[in-house]
Design a protein around this motif. Structure first.
Motif, mmCIF file in Angstrom:
data_model
loop_
_atom_site.group_PDB
_atom_site.id
_atom_site.type_symbol
_atom_site.label_atom_id
_atom_site.label_comp_id
_atom_site.label_asym_id
_atom_site.label_seq_id
_atom_site.Cartn_x
_atom_site.Cartn_y
_atom_site.Cartn_z
ATOM 1 N N ALA A 248 34.133 45.726 52.140
ATOM 2 C CA ALA A 248 34.659 47.050 51.609
ATOM 3 C C ALA A 248 35.120 47.946 52.736
ATOM 4 O O ALA A 248 36.137 48.754 52.552
ATOM 5 C CB ALA A 248 33.444 47.673 50.750
ATOM 6 N N ASN A 249 34.441 47.750 53.827
ATOM 7 C CA ASN A 249 34.738 48.567 55.021
ATOM 8 C C ASN A 249 36.105 48.118 55.561
ATOM 9 O O ASN A 249 36.840 49.271 56.328
ATOM 10 C CB ASN A 249 33.764 48.668 56.299
ATOM 11 C CG ASN A 249 32.453 49.385 55.658
ATOM 12 O OD1 ASN A 249 32.824 50.543 55.301
ATOM 13 N ND2 ASN A 249 31.238 48.892 55.754
ATOM 14 N N SER A 250 36.671 47.291 55.245
ATOM 15 C CA SER A 250 37.987 46.752 55.925
ATOM 16 C C SER A 250 39.201 47.013 54.863
ATOM 17 O O SER A 250 40.337 46.998 55.294
ATOM 18 C CB SER A 250 37.998 45.135 56.097
ATOM 19 O OG SER A 250 38.143 44.663 54.518
ATOM 20 N N VAL A 251 38.912 47.816 53.822
ATOM 21 C CA VAL A 251 39.780 48.254 52.892
ATOM 22 C C VAL A 251 40.629 49.524 53.384
ATOM 23 O O VAL A 251 39.793 50.555 53.650
ATOM 24 C CB VAL A 251 39.271 48.379 51.225
ATOM 25 C CG1 VAL A 251 40.260 48.689 50.583
ATOM 26 C CG2 VAL A 251 38.733 47.059 51.054
ATOM 27 N N PRO A 252 41.899 49.851 53.247
ATOM 28 C CA PRO A 252 42.425 50.947 53.625
ATOM 29 C C PRO A 252 41.874 51.992 52.552
ATOM 30 O O PRO A 252 41.682 51.859 51.461
ATOM 31 C CB PRO A 252 43.971 50.701 53.407
ATOM 32 C CG PRO A 252 44.019 49.145 53.344
ATOM 33 C CD PRO A 252 42.804 48.768 52.867
ATOM 34 N N GLU A 253 41.829 53.299 53.107
ATOM 35 C CA GLU A 253 41.223 54.545 52.291
ATOM 36 C C GLU A 253 42.124 54.590 50.964
ATOM 37 O O GLU A 253 41.535 54.974 49.830
ATOM 38 C CB GLU A 253 41.071 55.573 53.090
ATOM 39 C CG GLU A 253 40.501 56.773 52.315
ATOM 40 C CD GLU A 253 40.224 58.153 53.290
ATOM 41 O OE1 GLU A 253 39.732 57.806 54.573
ATOM 42 O OE2 GLU A 253 40.343 59.152 52.638
ATOM 43 N N ASP A 254 43.311 54.473 50.905
ATOM 44 C CA ASP A 254 44.163 54.763 49.685
ATOM 45 C C ASP A 254 44.109 53.877 48.821
ATOM 46 O O ASP A 254 44.249 53.993 47.344
ATOM 47 C CB ASP A 254 45.747 54.927 49.976
ATOM 48 C CG ASP A 254 46.222 53.370 50.526
ATOM 49 O OD1 ASP A 254 45.497 52.946 51.364
ATOM 50 O OD2 ASP A 254 47.418 53.113 50.137
ATOM 51 N N LYS A 255 43.177 52.713 49.021
ATOM 52 C CA LYS A 255 42.964 51.611 47.985
ATOM 53 C C LYS A 255 41.305 51.933 47.177
ATOM 54 O O LYS A 255 41.151 51.213 46.425
ATOM 55 C CB LYS A 255 42.946 50.214 48.473
ATOM 56 C CG LYS A 255 44.284 49.877 49.134
ATOM 57 C CD LYS A 255 45.564 50.011 47.957
ATOM 58 C CE LYS A 255 46.667 49.649 48.696
ATOM 59 N NZ LYS A 255 48.008 49.861 47.649
ATOM 60 N N THR B 33 33.677 57.534 49.395
ATOM 61 C CA THR B 33 32.500 57.199 49.564
ATOM 62 C C THR B 33 32.069 55.733 48.932
ATOM 63 O O THR B 33 32.738 55.336 47.891
ATOM 64 C CB THR B 33 31.415 58.076 48.833
ATOM 65 O OG1 THR B 33 31.877 59.368 49.216
ATOM 66 C CG2 THR B 33 29.881 57.669 49.173
ATOM 67 N N LEU B 34 31.304 54.838 49.691
ATOM 68 C CA LEU B 34 31.193 53.590 49.172
ATOM 69 C C LEU B 34 29.667 53.790 48.606
ATOM 70 O O LEU B 34 28.724 53.517 49.641
ATOM 71 C CB LEU B 34 31.369 52.451 50.502
ATOM 72 C CG LEU B 34 32.606 52.427 50.858
ATOM 73 C CD1 LEU B 34 32.633 51.234 51.985
ATOM 74 C CD2 LEU B 34 33.317 51.739 49.476
ATOM 75 N N VAL B 35 29.391 53.404 47.420
ATOM 76 C CA VAL B 35 28.160 53.328 47.103
ATOM 77 C C VAL B 35 27.423 52.076 47.315
ATOM 78 O O VAL B 35 27.958 51.239 47.172
ATOM 79 C CB VAL B 35 27.901 53.484 45.277
ATOM 80 C CG1 VAL B 35 26.679 53.761 44.967
ATOM 81 C CG2 VAL B 35 28.722 54.851 44.931
ATOM 82 N N PHE B 36 25.969 52.206 47.799
ATOM 83 C CA PHE B 36 25.255 51.129 48.450
ATOM 84 C C PHE B 36 26.131 50.401 49.454
ATOM 85 O O PHE B 36 25.774 49.350 49.567
ATOM 86 C CB PHE B 36 25.192 49.973 47.174
ATOM 87 C CG PHE B 36 24.389 50.612 45.937
ATOM 88 C CD1 PHE B 36 23.341 51.161 45.886
ATOM 89 C CD2 PHE B 36 25.146 50.302 44.519
ATOM 90 C CE1 PHE B 36 22.817 51.752 44.758
ATOM 91 C CE2 PHE B 36 24.470 50.749 43.418
ATOM 92 C CZ PHE B 36 23.307 51.413 43.610
ATOM 93 N N GLY B 37 27.120 50.980 50.110
ATOM 94 C CA GLY B 37 27.629 50.510 51.066
ATOM 95 C C GLY B 37 28.865 49.658 50.882
ATOM 96 O O GLY B 37 29.606 49.337 51.768
ATOM 97 N N PHE B 38 29.083 49.372 49.506
ATOM 98 C CA PHE B 38 30.412 48.336 49.223
ATOM 99 C C PHE B 38 31.256 48.773 48.092
ATOM 100 O O PHE B 38 31.941 47.969 47.788
ATOM 101 C CB PHE B 38 29.867 46.905 49.245
ATOM 102 C CG PHE B 38 29.095 46.624 48.083
ATOM 103 C CD1 PHE B 38 29.459 46.058 46.796
ATOM 104 C CD2 PHE B 38 27.592 46.772 48.014
ATOM 105 C CE1 PHE B 38 28.590 45.664 45.587
ATOM 106 C CE2 PHE B 38 26.697 46.633 46.603
ATOM 107 C CZ PHE B 38 27.350 46.009 45.839
ATOM 108 N N PRO B 40 33.276 51.412 45.865
ATOM 109 C CA PRO B 40 34.038 52.492 46.186
ATOM 110 C C PRO B 40 33.347 53.376 44.798
ATOM 111 O O PRO B 40 33.413 52.962 43.666
ATOM 112 C CB PRO B 40 35.278 52.314 45.868
ATOM 113 C CG PRO B 40 35.633 50.852 46.366
ATOM 114 C CD PRO B 40 34.360 50.226 45.803
ATOM 115 N N ILE B 41 33.149 54.593 45.030
ATOM 116 C CA ILE B 41 32.584 55.574 44.062
ATOM 117 C C ILE B 41 33.461 55.782 42.826
ATOM 118 O O ILE B 41 32.839 55.886 41.827
ATOM 119 C CB ILE B 41 32.213 56.939 44.461
ATOM 120 C CG1 ILE B 41 31.219 57.703 43.826
ATOM 121 C CG2 ILE B 41 33.690 57.827 44.911
ATOM 122 C CD1 ILE B 41 30.544 58.824 44.640
ATOM 123 N N ALA B 42 34.637 55.448 42.843
ATOM 124 C CA ALA B 42 35.635 55.650 41.737
ATOM 125 C C ALA B 42 35.316 54.594 40.698
ATOM 126 O O ALA B 42 35.123 54.676 39.510
ATOM 127 C CB ALA B 42 36.937 55.646 42.067
#
Lengths: 531, 78
Positions: A248-255, B33-38, B40-42
């Protein structure tokens, strides 16, 4: 078993063999009547109804397209296509499915056209709807048949590179590494068509329902398994949670946001899932229900099932946007999931995933083939010749012959250069959505007249054609037909709207205005439906 | 129970309307924001919408179901 493509091919063949066996077994329960062949004698309980309805509404797009769209557009596709469907599909089952089931059981309808003819006291409405419904289902069928062939080819690549008909070269004359040696699409599509034909031909609606249930279980389980295997392989960490966080941390912000997505387009996408209210194949599945209570499980569980399939696929799609360039991701987003399965997992899981994707494809194809065969028999042959002209046995034979005919036509159309048919997907759905106000009015508004409904259908189709023509003018570099939106200028800003909004508005306004100034059906007829 | 049955369709209509409003979550549009760290909040929000839809439709089967099997038998439909 180490031969490239061989494990996948074996798994696909075993899977198709199981489907055939299921279809042939279900035919042993066939009672020989038209009602049994077309609607399984209204004997389907809650669980089978849930699985068959879900399998019918989810196509290959749920697995392959969802990850591809998430790769292209980011996480917003879940809200645009999945959570919206969870609300709206169940709403349609609740508001339309249950009510139409009650009327159809009381007055012995099997198809939508029988219902509309009787409700509006008009033969013409049937003749008008027949080509429109069939015309909107055929591109949908083509998408399934073409996708089936393409999936088999991509997941059996390397199987027989020496066979000329299995070879695929690119423009420079080099062997295409992903497809070369795979089963050619014409052969894969043919096998899919024959398998579906056999179990629909022999098993009718009962075989279709059983096969759908089996296939729905297959693609749901395999989708989740694939998600965990890919997460663990791509993340490279010790625990699953660490893998999920790393990816998840490697995904670009716009995605991970919707910064590139239009808010009004997102909102107006809500109208697309209304199409299920007018799907003729879904209507026929509703008719199989044993009781109105059988609808409760599908109404409740449908949004949850959509979530189980879509959330993992959307996550895999956005993870792919953060992968290093040296992984050489394919240019076509719709091949992201098969690519990751092929490169990140073993051939066995690749074979199972191929079976899962084929399951999603075939669980829609079977219902559509059966439905078109039923419409031809009930709404054309029997309607024109008279109800008592043919025995049940003859009508089952006609339905089967029409199914053979439509499978053959679809297969031959799929051999043409019809790749652009994929762009038609959302347009087919929009066409069904444009007809949605008419079924709602037929069920809930006494004032609907035959002329109003007919005008509404004409308005829907006319607006569909005009907007489709406008859509063909969008250059392919900008996404072509599939990217066409309406621009609404308001207060100095321009807002993007899906074309379906204009289609639904035109059919609704026309239907209401014409109904208000034309005679509605007789009181006796209205009592039959509203009494 | 009888009172909730008669108000059932209104309650369900209100809940569906609420779901449709919550579906248009402009407030999370650009939130990374990443909920639970993984998650995406949307995506998390819309998965919650899916679960809320399950709850709404479950309630609909209890307080707003349009038919009962007894009625169908009485009408001779089944």
């Amino acid at each position: 078993m180490d031969h490239p493509g061989l494990p996948q091919l074996i798994i696909i063949l075993v899977y198709l063999g199981l489907l055939l066996a299921l279809g042939l077994f279900s035919s042993r329960l066939f009672k020989g009547t038209k009602e049994d062949y077309q609607v399984a004698s209204h004997s389907i309980g809650p669980f089978l109804l849930l699985m068959s309805i879900f399998g019918t509404t989810m196509t290959a797009f749920a697995l392959v397209g969802s990850s591809g769209e998430a790769f292209r557009e980011g996480v917003g596709v879940y809200g645009m296509l999945a959570s919206s469907s969870g609300i709206v599909h169940s709403l349609c089952f609740f508001l339309i499915g249950v009510k139409v089931w009650k009327l159809a059981r009381r007055h012995k309808y099997t198809t939508q056209i029988e219902f509309f003819r009787d409700r509006l006291d008009s033969d013409f409405v049937g003749y008008l709807m027949f080509p429109i419904l069939v015309g909107l289902v055929i591109p949908y069928l083509l998408i399934g048949v073409i996708s089936g062939g393409a999936v088999i080819q991509s997941l059996t690549g390397g199987l027989a590179p020496d066979l000329p008909m299995f070879q695929v070269f690119d423009a420079e004359g080099d062997a295409n590494p992903a497809l070369h040696g795979g089963v050619p699409p014409w052969l894969g599509s043919m096998v899919i068509c024959v398998v579906v034909l056999v179990y629909v031909f022999f098993g009718g609606m009962r075989g279709t329902t059983w096969a759908n249930t089996f296939q729905t279980l297959v693609f749901m389980i395999l989708g989740v398994v694939t998600f965990f295997v890919i997460a663990n392989k791509l993340g490279g960490q010790e625990s699953l949670l660490d893998n999920l966080k790393t990816l998840a941390n490697s995904v670009p912000e716009d995605k991970v946001t919707r910064s590139e997505m239009s808010k009004t387009k997102f909102f107006t996408y809500l109208f697309i899932p209304l199409s299920v209210g007018m799907f003729p194949h879904l209507f026929q599945h509703w008719m199989t229900a044993k009781s109105s209570d059988a609808f409760k499980l599908p109404v409740v569980c449908h949004p949850f099932f959509i979530m189980i399939v879509w959330v993992p696929c959307v996550l895999v799609g956005i993870w792919a946007t953060g992968l290093p360039a040296d992984m050489h991701l394919p240019a076509n987003p719709n091949t992201i999931l098969p690519f990751l399965v092929k490169t990140q997992t073993g051939p066995i899981l690749g074979g199972f995933l191929a079976a899962g994707i084929l399951a999603a494809i075939m669980s829609s194809l079977d219902s559509q083939f059966l439905c078109i065969g039923t419409i031809f028999n009930n709404d054309v042959v029997t309607h024109l010749a008279g109800k008592d002209r043919f025995s049940d046995r003859q009508q089952v034979m006609f339905t089967r012959l029409f199914i053979i005919g439509i499978v053959a036509i679809t297969y031959f159309l799929s051999l043409g250069n019809v790749r652009s048919v994929f762009a038609l997907g959302v347009w087919c759905f929009s066409g069904f959505s444009a007809l949605f106000p008419i079924v709602v009015a037929a069920l809930y508004w006494r004032g609907l007249s035959a002329a109003g409904a007919i005008s509404g259908v004409f308005a829907a189709i006319t607006s569909w054609c005009i907007l489709f023509y406008q859509g063909t003018k969008v250059p392919l570099e900008q996404g072509g037909l599939s990217k066409f939106v309406l621009e609404l200028p308001l207060g100095g800003e321009s807002y993007e709207l899906m074309p379906v909004v204009a289609m639904m508005l035109s059919s609704t306004v026309t239907m209401i205005l014409v109904s208000l100034v034309t005679p509605r059906p007789s009181e006796e007829k209205l009592e039959k439906f509203f009494g | 129970m009888k009172a909730s049955k008669s108000r059932g369709p209104v309650i369900i209509a209100a809940l569906v309307l609420l779901l449709l409003i919550l579906h248009q979550d402009n407030w999370f549009w650009t939130d990374a924001t990443l909920v639970f760290g993984f998650i995406p909040i949307a995506l998390f929000w819309h998965a919650c919408i899916s679960m809320a839809a399950v709850a709404t439709w479950f309630l609909a089967t209890r307080i707003a179901w349009p038919l009962s099997d007894d009625v169908e038998d009485h009408e001779g439909g089944v």
